[in-house]
Design an enzyme around this catalytic site. Structure first.
Site, PDB file in Angstrom:
ATOM      1  N   ASP A 137      26.202  49.292  62.601  1.00 41.53           N
ATOM      2  CA  ASP A 137      25.090  49.664  63.482  1.00 41.53           C
ATOM      3  C   ASP A 137      23.743  49.586  62.776  1.00 41.53           C
ATOM      4  O   ASP A 137      22.799  48.947  63.267  1.00 41.53           O
ATOM      5  CB  ASP A 137      25.302  51.067  64.046  1.00 41.53           C
ATOM      6  N   ARG A 141      21.405  67.009  59.068  1.00 41.80           N
ATOM      7  CA  ARG A 141      20.386  66.171  59.696  1.00 41.80           C
ATOM      8  C   ARG A 141      18.954  66.575  59.330  1.00 41.80           C
ATOM      9  O   ARG A 141      18.122  65.717  59.051  1.00 41.80           O
ATOM     10  CB  ARG A 141      20.574  66.150  61.215  1.00 41.80           C
ATOM     11  N   ASP A 179      22.680  64.450  67.432  1.00 39.19           N
ATOM     12  CA  ASP A 179      21.929  64.069  66.238  1.00 39.19           C
ATOM     13  C   ASP A 179      20.551  63.505  66.544  1.00 39.19           C
ATOM     14  O   ASP A 179      19.603  63.693  65.775  1.00 39.19           O
ATOM     15  CB  ASP A 179      22.728  63.064  65.403  1.00 39.19           C
ATOM     16  N   SER A 216      35.353  58.288  64.811  1.00 38.29           N
ATOM     17  CA  SER A 216      33.963  58.404  64.405  1.00 38.29           C
ATOM     18  C   SER A 216      33.890  59.584  63.448  1.00 38.29           C
ATOM     19  O   SER A 216      34.242  60.719  63.818  1.00 38.29           O
ATOM     20  CB  SER A 216      33.075  58.656  65.629  1.00 38.29           C
TER      21      SER A 216
END
Length: 482
Positions: free
Chosen positions: A96, A177, A206, A258
């Site tokens: 990605d 994050r 996120d 994931s």
């Protein structure tokens, strides 16, 4: 003004609003706006084609969502494309983010600086990143080791606060994050970037966590979120785009899950986990052994704590990151810290995730047990109630919110005497306390003992109970007419 027209002889609810720019269908008594139509005849034909088919509703819903997304994107980005100078991209080296690099250059005409944060995800994930980034079209790659900062300034405050989201989740991704996003803001200043970008999807939490941090620390930065803009819909599209732009495609086998890993935890989502009725496969876990296969002999460990924060393991002082890494290893071999839960995402949907947090589970148990000695009843009740809100703020990406910072000041004050040591027994997935010690302990054996005490006179309890129970007696007397 839109004109109401019947479009099907089969159903009184099959109506359409023909607007000048967008297609609209009334499906199951609800108006659905689709794409732009060439003519009213096309609308009739389109609706007739869909009418009576079992998949019509899903097709319309998908079209509505796609149309709404395209409208929002065009409004949000039309003023940015071609005007950005340099973008700092949160980069992992996976498919990605490798594709995002040329996409940014193609669609925004800007220089791309890739940034990778080391938050303990493992050395393998950092190997060869610079070559990958430059091969994808980036001008440079910046890597920062954030492990100590992550544990010291983000994990430990949450640990001290007792922050757990929805009874189970120890906030592994939620805490990572903001430390990454903060570093991105710093890098943007260093390299003179006027924008930042991330690879978060439009369905997850996120995106919120990254962007709220950007807003809090530098509201002047522009934010580009490709997953909310581009036409790439899956892995095959991304691979095709990569090949077209001569981007090296990662050749490693694609995981069916994931995953997100850092020094605090490893999360698993997707594949069979998307059905909450399915039991996770044994080979999915990576940080912890199966509790059934853990050692037959229990292991005892002593955690040293100062003012609510862990400082040592078995008498040896360690840095925050080193301490957590050691406990991950110890807890992992005993199958500690596996959590399977369905949580409420901040964006509104429910999701199922499985988490491995071996060291974190040990630390939460240790701090909680020491607090049982050092914090009084009402202070503990208030602390526990605030911990719920604290966890909610962290989960929602509001790390730099004044409310969280104010609550953190309370947590620091209320735990200033939470100093001492706790001994825990680890055995086949379980953590149990065997010893608690503190120089600030509020526990007095001479008072709590069943033996006679000069401080506590049991006869005093009678008067206390009469006064404490007075409202109960009065209410009962009223009911009975006394």
């Amino acid at each position: 003004m839109a004109q109401l027209k019947a479009i099907s002889p089969y159903s009184p609810t099959s109506l359409a609003f023909q607007a000048p720019k967008r297609e609209s269908l009334l499906f199951n008594d609800k108006v659905c706006c689709l794409r732009k139509l060439a003519s009213s005849s096309e609308l009739v034909a389109r609706t007739s084609e869909l009418h009576g088919q079992g998949r019509a509703k899903n097709l319309i819903i998908r079209a509505v969502l796609q149309s709404d997304r395209e409208m929002e994107v065009s409004e949000a980005t039309k003023g940015l494309r071609g005007k950005l100078n340099k973008v700092v991209l949160a980069y992992s080296g996976g498919l990605d983010t490798s594709v995002i690099v040329p996409w940014l250059r193609e669609n925004y005409g800007c220089d791309v600086v890739c940034f990778t944060a080391d938050v303990g995800q493992g050395i393998k994930e950092l190997d060869g990143l610079e070559a990958k980034a430059k091969a994808s079209g980036a001008s440079q790659l910046v890597v920062k080791d954030l492990k100590e900062e992550f544990v010291r300034d983000y994990i430990f405050p949450c640990l001290r606060a007792g922050a757990i989201y929805e009874r189970k989740y120890l906030l592994g991704t939620s805490m990572a994050r903001p430390v990454i996003a903060k570093a991105m803001v710093d890098i943007a200043k260093e390299v003179g970037a006027d924008a930042v970008s991330h690879g978060c999807t439009g369905k997850g939490n996120d995106q919120v966590r990254f962007e709220l941090t950007f807003f809090a620390l530098n509201p002047k930065l522009n934010v580009v979120a490709p997953w909310r803009e581009w036409d790439i819909t899956g892995r095959e599209d991304a691979i095709e785009y990569a090949k077209k732009h001569n981007v090296p495609v990662p050749v490693t086998k694609k995981s069916i899950y994931s995953r997100d890993r850092n020094l605090w935890h490893l999360s698993h989502e997707g594949d069979i986990l998307e059905d909450p009725a399915n039991e996770p496969k044994k080979d999915m876990y990576m940080m912890t052994v199966d509790p059934e296969e853990a050692p037959e002999k229990p292991e005892y460990i002593e955690i040293g704590i100062e003012s609510g924060l862990p400082v040592s393991v078995n008498g040896k002082d360690l840095s925050p990151a080193s301490l957590l890494a050691q406990l991950n290893e110890i807890g992992g071999k005993h199958g500690i810290g596996r959590i399977d839960m369905v949580e409420n995402r901040f964006v509104g949907m429910k999701s199922r995730g499985v988490y491995e947090t071996p060291g974190g589970t040990i630390l939460f148990a240790a701090v909680r047990e020491l607090e049982s000695l050092t914090i009084d009843r009402e202070s503990m009740q208030l602390k526990d109630s605030l911990a719920l809100k604290y966890a909610e703020l962290v989960y929602a990406g509001r790390w730099f919110d004044p409310l969280r910072e104010s609550m953190d000041a309370f947590m620091e004050k209320i735990t200033e005497t939470t100093t001492g040591s706790v001994t825990l027994k680890l055995y086949k997935g379980s953590v149990s306390v065997t010893s608690r010690k503190s120089p600030y302990s509020l526990y007095r054996q001479d008072i709590s003992s069943f033996e006679d005490s000069q401080i506590y006179d049991q006869a005093d309890a009678a008067g206390f109970i009469r006064l404490y129970g007075l409202p109960t007696r009065v209410r009962s007397m009223l009911k009975q007419g006394i």
